[in-house]
Design a protein around this motif. Structure first.
Motif, PDB file in Angstrom:
ATOM      1  N   THR A 162      -3.651  -1.476 -15.811  1.00  0.00           N
ATOM      2  CA  THR A 162      -2.418  -1.366 -15.859  1.00  0.00           C
ATOM      3  C   THR A 162      -1.318  -1.960 -15.061  1.00  0.00           C
ATOM      4  N   ASN A 163      -0.549  -1.618 -14.339  1.00  0.00           N
ATOM      5  CA  ASN A 163      -0.037  -2.257 -13.130  1.00  0.00           C
ATOM      6  C   ASN A 163      -0.653  -2.669 -12.010  1.00  0.00           C
ATOM      7  N   ARG A 164      -0.831  -3.683 -11.551  1.00  0.00           N
ATOM      8  CA  ARG A 164      -1.635  -4.288 -10.590  1.00  0.00           C
ATOM      9  C   ARG A 164      -0.862  -5.460  -9.644  1.00  0.00           C
ATOM     10  N   ILE A 165      -1.069  -5.360  -8.319  1.00  0.00           N
ATOM     11  CA  ILE A 165      -0.904  -6.512  -7.278  1.00  0.00           C
ATOM     12  C   ILE A 165      -2.007  -6.960  -6.671  1.00  0.00           C
ATOM     13  N   VAL A 166      -2.029  -8.086  -6.875  1.00  0.00           N
ATOM     14  CA  VAL A 166      -3.219  -8.869  -6.283  1.00  0.00           C
ATOM     15  C   VAL A 166      -2.837  -9.920  -5.192  1.00  0.00           C
ATOM     16  N   ILE A 167      -3.565  -9.735  -3.820  1.00  0.00           N
ATOM     17  CA  ILE A 167      -3.037 -10.611  -2.903  1.00  0.00           C
ATOM     18  C   ILE A 167      -4.290 -11.316  -2.844  1.00  0.00           C
ATOM     19  N   ARG A 168      -4.508 -12.800  -2.704  1.00  0.00           N
ATOM     20  CA  ARG A 168      -5.587 -13.535  -2.560  1.00  0.00           C
ATOM     21  C   ARG A 168      -5.205 -14.216  -1.387  1.00  0.00           C
ATOM     22  N   LEU A 169      -6.349 -13.889  -0.426  1.00  0.00           N
ATOM     23  CA  LEU A 169      -6.222 -14.004   0.988  1.00  0.00           C
ATOM     24  C   LEU A 169      -5.677 -15.354   1.369  1.00  0.00           C
ATOM     25  N   GLY A 170      -4.435 -15.435   2.059  1.00  0.00           N
ATOM     26  CA  GLY A 170      -4.045 -16.812   2.597  1.00  0.00           C
ATOM     27  C   GLY A 170      -3.564 -17.689   1.399  1.00  0.00           C
ATOM     28  N   HIS A 171      -3.179 -17.157   0.344  1.00  0.00           N
ATOM     29  CA  HIS A 171      -2.724 -18.475  -0.683  1.00  0.00           C
ATOM     30  C   HIS A 171      -2.193 -17.826  -2.116  1.00  0.00           C
ATOM     31  N   ASP A 172      -1.896 -16.404  -2.198  1.00  0.00           N
ATOM     32  CA  ASP A 172      -1.385 -16.037  -3.543  1.00  0.00           C
ATOM     33  C   ASP A 172      -0.964 -14.622  -3.453  1.00  0.00           C
ATOM     34  N   ARG A 214       0.604  -1.370  -0.051  1.00  0.00           N
ATOM     35  CA  ARG A 214       0.103   0.081   0.095  1.00  0.00           C
ATOM     36  C   ARG A 214       0.966   1.375  -0.002  1.00  0.00           C
ATOM     37  N   GLY A 215       2.021   1.289   0.444  1.00  0.00           N
ATOM     38  CA  GLY A 215       2.936   2.387   0.589  1.00  0.00           C
ATOM     39  C   GLY A 215       3.818   2.653  -0.891  1.00  0.00           C
ATOM     40  N   ILE A 216       3.533   1.759  -1.914  1.00  0.00           N
ATOM     41  CA  ILE A 216       3.977   1.903  -3.029  1.00  0.00           C
ATOM     42  C   ILE A 216       2.750   2.021  -4.249  1.00  0.00           C
ATOM     43  N   LEU A 217       1.857   1.418  -4.097  1.00  0.00           N
ATOM     44  CA  LEU A 217       0.596   1.383  -4.777  1.00  0.00           C
ATOM     45  C   LEU A 217      -0.673   1.604  -4.061  1.00  0.00           C
ATOM     46  N   PRO A 218      -1.566   2.482  -4.680  1.00  0.00           N
ATOM     47  CA  PRO A 218      -2.836   2.581  -3.714  1.00  0.00           C
ATOM     48  C   PRO A 218      -3.807   1.389  -3.876  1.00  0.00           C
ATOM     49  N   GLN A 219      -4.436   1.017  -2.841  1.00  0.00           N
ATOM     50  CA  GLN A 219      -5.354  -0.107  -2.961  1.00  0.00           C
ATOM     51  C   GLN A 219      -6.724   0.426  -3.531  1.00  0.00           C
ATOM     52  N   PHE A 220      -7.231  -0.361  -4.487  1.00  0.00           N
ATOM     53  CA  PHE A 220      -8.582   0.070  -5.104  1.00  0.00           C
ATOM     54  C   PHE A 220      -9.525  -1.316  -4.783  1.00  0.00           C
ATOM     55  N   GLU A 221     -10.707  -1.103  -5.073  1.00  0.00           N
ATOM     56  CA  GLU A 221     -11.839  -1.849  -4.908  1.00  0.00           C
ATOM     57  C   GLU A 221     -11.698  -3.384  -5.553  1.00  0.00           C
ATOM     58  N   SER A 222     -11.550  -4.507  -4.627  1.00  0.00           N
ATOM     59  CA  SER A 222     -11.488  -5.839  -5.342  1.00  0.00           C
ATOM     60  C   SER A 222     -12.724  -6.393  -5.992  1.00  0.00           C
ATOM     61  N   TRP A 223     -12.542  -7.257  -6.769  1.00  0.00           N
ATOM     62  CA  TRP A 223     -13.938  -7.922  -7.534  1.00  0.00           C
ATOM     63  C   TRP A 223     -14.221  -9.094  -6.491  1.00  0.00           C
ATOM     64  N   SER A 224     -13.397  -9.141  -5.514  1.00  0.00           N
ATOM     65  CA  SER A 224     -13.545 -10.540  -4.554  1.00  0.00           C
ATOM     66  C   SER A 224     -13.364  -9.939  -3.054  1.00  0.00           C
ATOM     67  N   ASP A 225     -14.346 -10.599  -2.294  1.00  0.00           N
ATOM     68  CA  ASP A 225     -14.118 -10.500  -0.933  1.00  0.00           C
ATOM     69  C   ASP A 225     -12.672 -11.187  -0.257  1.00  0.00           C
ATOM     70  N   ASP A 226     -12.245 -12.179  -1.093  1.00  0.00           N
ATOM     71  CA  ASP A 226     -10.920 -12.922  -0.795  1.00  0.00           C
ATOM     72  C   ASP A 226      -9.675 -12.267  -1.503  1.00  0.00           C
ATOM     73  N   ALA A 227      -9.758 -10.978  -1.892  1.00  0.00           N
ATOM     74  CA  ALA A 227      -8.581 -10.411  -2.649  1.00  0.00           C
ATOM     75  C   ALA A 227      -8.364  -9.107  -2.346  1.00  0.00           C
ATOM     76  N   LEU A 228      -7.181  -8.740  -2.159  1.00  0.00           N
ATOM     77  CA  LEU A 228      -6.953  -7.457  -2.006  1.00  0.00           C
ATOM     78  C   LEU A 228      -6.063  -6.763  -3.234  1.00  0.00           C
ATOM     79  N   MET A 229      -6.505  -5.817  -3.686  1.00  0.00           N
ATOM     80  CA  MET A 229      -5.740  -5.305  -5.225  1.00  0.00           C
ATOM     81  C   MET A 229      -5.456  -3.827  -4.890  1.00  0.00           C
ATOM     82  N   PHE A 230      -4.314  -3.645  -5.636  1.00  0.00           N
ATOM     83  CA  PHE A 230      -3.346  -2.253  -5.758  1.00  0.00           C
ATOM     84  C   PHE A 230      -2.916  -2.065  -7.170  1.00  0.00           C
ATOM     85  N   GLY A 231      -2.800  -0.665  -7.171  1.00  0.00           N
ATOM     86  CA  GLY A 231      -2.333  -0.175  -8.516  1.00  0.00           C
ATOM     87  C   GLY A 231      -3.650   0.242  -9.105  1.00  0.00           C
TER      88      GLY A 231
END
Length: 124
Positions: A82-92, A61-78
């Protein structure tokens, strides 16, 4: 994913070693061509059991802003387009780079981030 996107996963070295008792040449679930051996029950192992990827969210979050995710199980940044980071909670943890306008500072940051957290850069 568009042809101008390059996507990689960051996978913890400790999780790979724990699961495979070493570093294999290929990681199940990350094959470039999904073609398991006939009769093999190959799955996508969770290499994040020892340390959850969401614990890295604040640093991302310090390098890319978080944006609304398409899933309750994912956090999305960027930015989704374009450039995107996805954290799939607990596994990816996935990074996607837009090659139309490469951001070399972001690429450098991701490489340093992976090294600092002992993560392998895995493309499939």
């Amino acid at each position: 994913m568009a042809v101008w996107h390059y996507e990689v996963a960051l996978v913890p070295r400790a999780g790979i070693i724990r699961h495979h008792a070493g570093i294999p040449e290929e990681l199940p679930g990350y094959r470039a061509i999904w073609n398991p051996e006939e009769g093999a029950d190959e799955m996508f192992p969770n290499y994040w059991v020892d340390s959850l990827p969401e614990h890295l969210a604040e640093e991302i979050r310090g390098i890319l802003p978080q944006f609304e995710s398409w899933s309750d199980d994912a956090l999305m940044f960027g930015k989704n387009e374009t450039n995107r980071i996805v954290i799939r909670l607990g596994h990816d943890l996935d990074f996607r780079f837009d090659l139309r306008e490469p951001d070399l500072n972001l690429l450098r940051w991701v490489a340093e981030f992976a090294q600092a957290h002992d993560l392998f850069w895995v493309s499939g």
